[in-house]
Scaffold this motif. Structure first.
Motif, short mmCIF file in Angstrom:
data_model
loop_
_atom_site.label_atom_id
_atom_site.label_comp_id
_atom_site.label_asym_id
_atom_site.label_seq_id
_atom_site.Cartn_x
_atom_site.Cartn_y
_atom_site.Cartn_z
N HIS A 30 0.73 -1.36 -0.01
CA HIS A 30 -0.04 -0.22 -0.01
C HIS A 30 0.85 1.21 0.17
O HIS A 30 2.08 1.12 0.24
CB HIS A 30 -1.11 -0.08 1.28
CG HIS A 30 -0.23 -0.39 2.46
ND1 HIS A 30 0.34 0.78 3.27
CD2 HIS A 30 -0.15 -1.43 3.14
CE1 HIS A 30 1.09 0.22 4.51
NE2 HIS A 30 0.70 -1.21 4.55
N MET A 31 0.52 2.41 -0.36
CA MET A 31 1.05 3.61 -0.42
C MET A 31 1.16 4.30 0.93
O MET A 31 1.77 5.36 0.88
CB MET A 31 0.51 4.43 -1.59
CG MET A 31 0.68 3.69 -2.86
SD MET A 31 2.11 3.10 -3.52
CE MET A 31 2.99 4.59 -3.77
N ASP A 32 0.40 4.18 1.80
CA ASP A 32 0.42 4.67 3.11
C ASP A 32 1.02 3.92 4.25
O ASP A 32 0.89 2.54 4.29
CB ASP A 32 -1.21 5.15 3.41
CG ASP A 32 -2.10 4.08 3.85
OD1 ASP A 32 -1.71 3.02 2.96
OD2 ASP A 32 -2.84 4.17 4.71
N ASP A 68 17.70 4.84 2.20
CA ASP A 68 16.37 5.42 2.20
C ASP A 68 15.28 4.95 2.83
O ASP A 68 13.98 5.32 2.70
CB ASP A 68 15.86 5.80 0.60
CG ASP A 68 16.77 6.84 -0.09
OD1 ASP A 68 17.28 7.73 0.59
OD2 ASP A 68 17.06 6.84 -1.44
N LEU A 69 15.47 3.80 3.21
CA LEU A 69 14.39 2.73 3.82
C LEU A 69 14.15 3.08 5.43
O LEU A 69 15.40 3.08 6.00
CB LEU A 69 14.64 1.38 3.59
CG LEU A 69 15.14 0.81 2.22
CD1 LEU A 69 15.32 -0.63 2.13
CD2 LEU A 69 13.84 1.21 1.27
N ASP A 70 13.04 3.30 5.96
CA ASP A 70 12.67 3.28 7.10
C ASP A 70 11.97 1.87 7.28
O ASP A 70 11.03 1.49 6.86
CB ASP A 70 11.65 4.26 7.38
CG ASP A 70 12.33 5.88 7.27
OD1 ASP A 70 13.22 6.22 7.71
OD2 ASP A 70 11.61 6.51 6.39
N GLY A 107 7.63 -13.99 11.36
CA GLY A 107 7.99 -12.69 11.69
C GLY A 107 7.44 -11.43 10.74
O GLY A 107 7.07 -11.72 9.46
N TYR A 108 7.47 -10.17 11.17
CA TYR A 108 6.76 -9.33 10.40
C TYR A 108 7.56 -7.97 10.60
O TYR A 108 7.96 -7.51 11.74
CB TYR A 108 5.34 -9.11 11.28
CG TYR A 108 4.77 -10.43 11.42
CD1 TYR A 108 4.21 -11.29 10.44
CD2 TYR A 108 4.73 -11.05 12.70
CE1 TYR A 108 3.70 -12.30 10.46
CE2 TYR A 108 4.12 -12.30 12.71
CZ TYR A 108 3.54 -12.97 11.83
OH TYR A 108 2.94 -14.34 12.00
N ILE A 109 7.33 -7.08 9.75
CA ILE A 109 8.04 -5.81 9.51
C ILE A 109 7.21 -4.85 8.57
O ILE A 109 6.54 -5.27 7.81
CB ILE A 109 9.46 -6.07 9.00
CG1 ILE A 109 10.51 -4.94 9.15
CG2 ILE A 109 9.39 -6.74 7.65
CD1 ILE A 109 11.87 -5.38 8.92
N VAL A 110 7.72 -3.46 8.68
CA VAL A 110 7.11 -2.59 7.61
C VAL A 110 8.27 -1.80 7.04
O VAL A 110 9.10 -1.34 8.06
CB VAL A 110 6.17 -1.73 8.43
CG1 VAL A 110 5.68 -0.48 7.47
CG2 VAL A 110 4.93 -2.36 9.09
N ILE A 111 8.32 -1.76 5.93
CA ILE A 111 9.50 -1.14 5.14
C ILE A 111 8.92 0.18 4.54
O ILE A 111 7.97 -0.14 3.44
CB ILE A 111 10.34 -2.16 4.37
CG1 ILE A 111 10.77 -3.25 5.22
CG2 ILE A 111 11.52 -1.29 3.73
CD1 ILE A 111 11.54 -4.31 4.43
N HIS A 112 9.22 1.09 4.41
CA HIS A 112 9.18 2.32 3.82
C HIS A 112 10.21 2.85 2.92
O HIS A 112 11.03 3.18 3.43
CB HIS A 112 8.24 3.53 4.62
CG HIS A 112 7.98 4.74 3.76
ND1 HIS A 112 6.94 4.75 2.87
CD2 HIS A 112 8.78 5.91 3.74
CE1 HIS A 112 6.86 6.06 2.22
NE2 HIS A 112 8.06 6.77 2.71
N ALA A 127 9.71 3.11 -5.20
CA ALA A 127 10.07 4.03 -4.44
C ALA A 127 8.79 4.87 -3.96
O ALA A 127 7.78 4.74 -4.81
CB ALA A 127 10.74 5.23 -5.71
N GLY A 128 8.90 5.40 -2.68
CA GLY A 128 7.73 6.17 -2.32
C GLY A 128 6.83 5.23 -1.76
O GLY A 128 5.74 5.69 -1.22
#
Length: 154
Positions: A38-40, A55-57, A75-80, A125-126
């Motif tokens: 998703h984008m958000d 550039d990755l959070d 295991g779980y993670i969020v990468i922006h 990207a983004g």
């Protein structure tokens, strides 16, 4: 939810193997229909590990507690990706497991099926990519010591 925070996994650049550039260039409209894409950004679980790699959070890292003797854990993670270049999660390593695979769960008719994701997970990207229960996730195999409720992995 039972969580063992994976700070060492997230804070070490060696733990997440990411390619730089050219990662499965897909249109963002195509990404919205894919599970876990998703984008958000979503809020990380309370007290979860966070990190930054270029550039990755990276946030929301945790694994679920396991039954004693169980050799496999999720295991779980969020990468922006805050950059202007697509990236890709190609592998994960952990000192707590002999092997870590990237997996996805999908419905096949009325049956939920899990399969390994070969070739990695695109991080456009983004975009924000979420590895979460019942969708894309990390599968820790050959776990040396079962992940325990409230334990911290450092």
């Amino acid at each position: 939810m039972n969580r063992c925070h994976v700070a060492a996994l997230l804070m070490s650049a060696a733990a997440l193997s990411l390619s730089t550039g050219g990662a499965m260039a897909q249109q963002s409209g195509d990404m919205k229909g894919m599970a876990g894409m998703h984008m958000d950004a979503q809020a990380a679980p309370s007290g979860s590990a966070t990190g930054k790699l270029g550039d990755l959070d990276i946030s929301g890292g945790y694994v679920r507690a396991m039954l004693p003797g169980q050799p496999v854990g999720g295991g779980y993670i969020v990468i922006h990706n805050g950059g202007k270049t697509d990236d890709k999660l190609t592998s994960v390593t952990s000192s707590d497991a002999g092997k870590v695979e990237l997996h996805e769960m999908k419905m096949d008719g009325e049956i939920m099926k899990m399969r390994e994701i070969k070739g990695g997970i695109a991080i456009p990207a983004g975009a924000t990519v979420t590895l979460a229960p019942s969708t894309m996730h990390m599968m820790f195999k050959q776990v040396k010591t079962s992940f325990k409720k409230g334990a911290r992995c450092l």
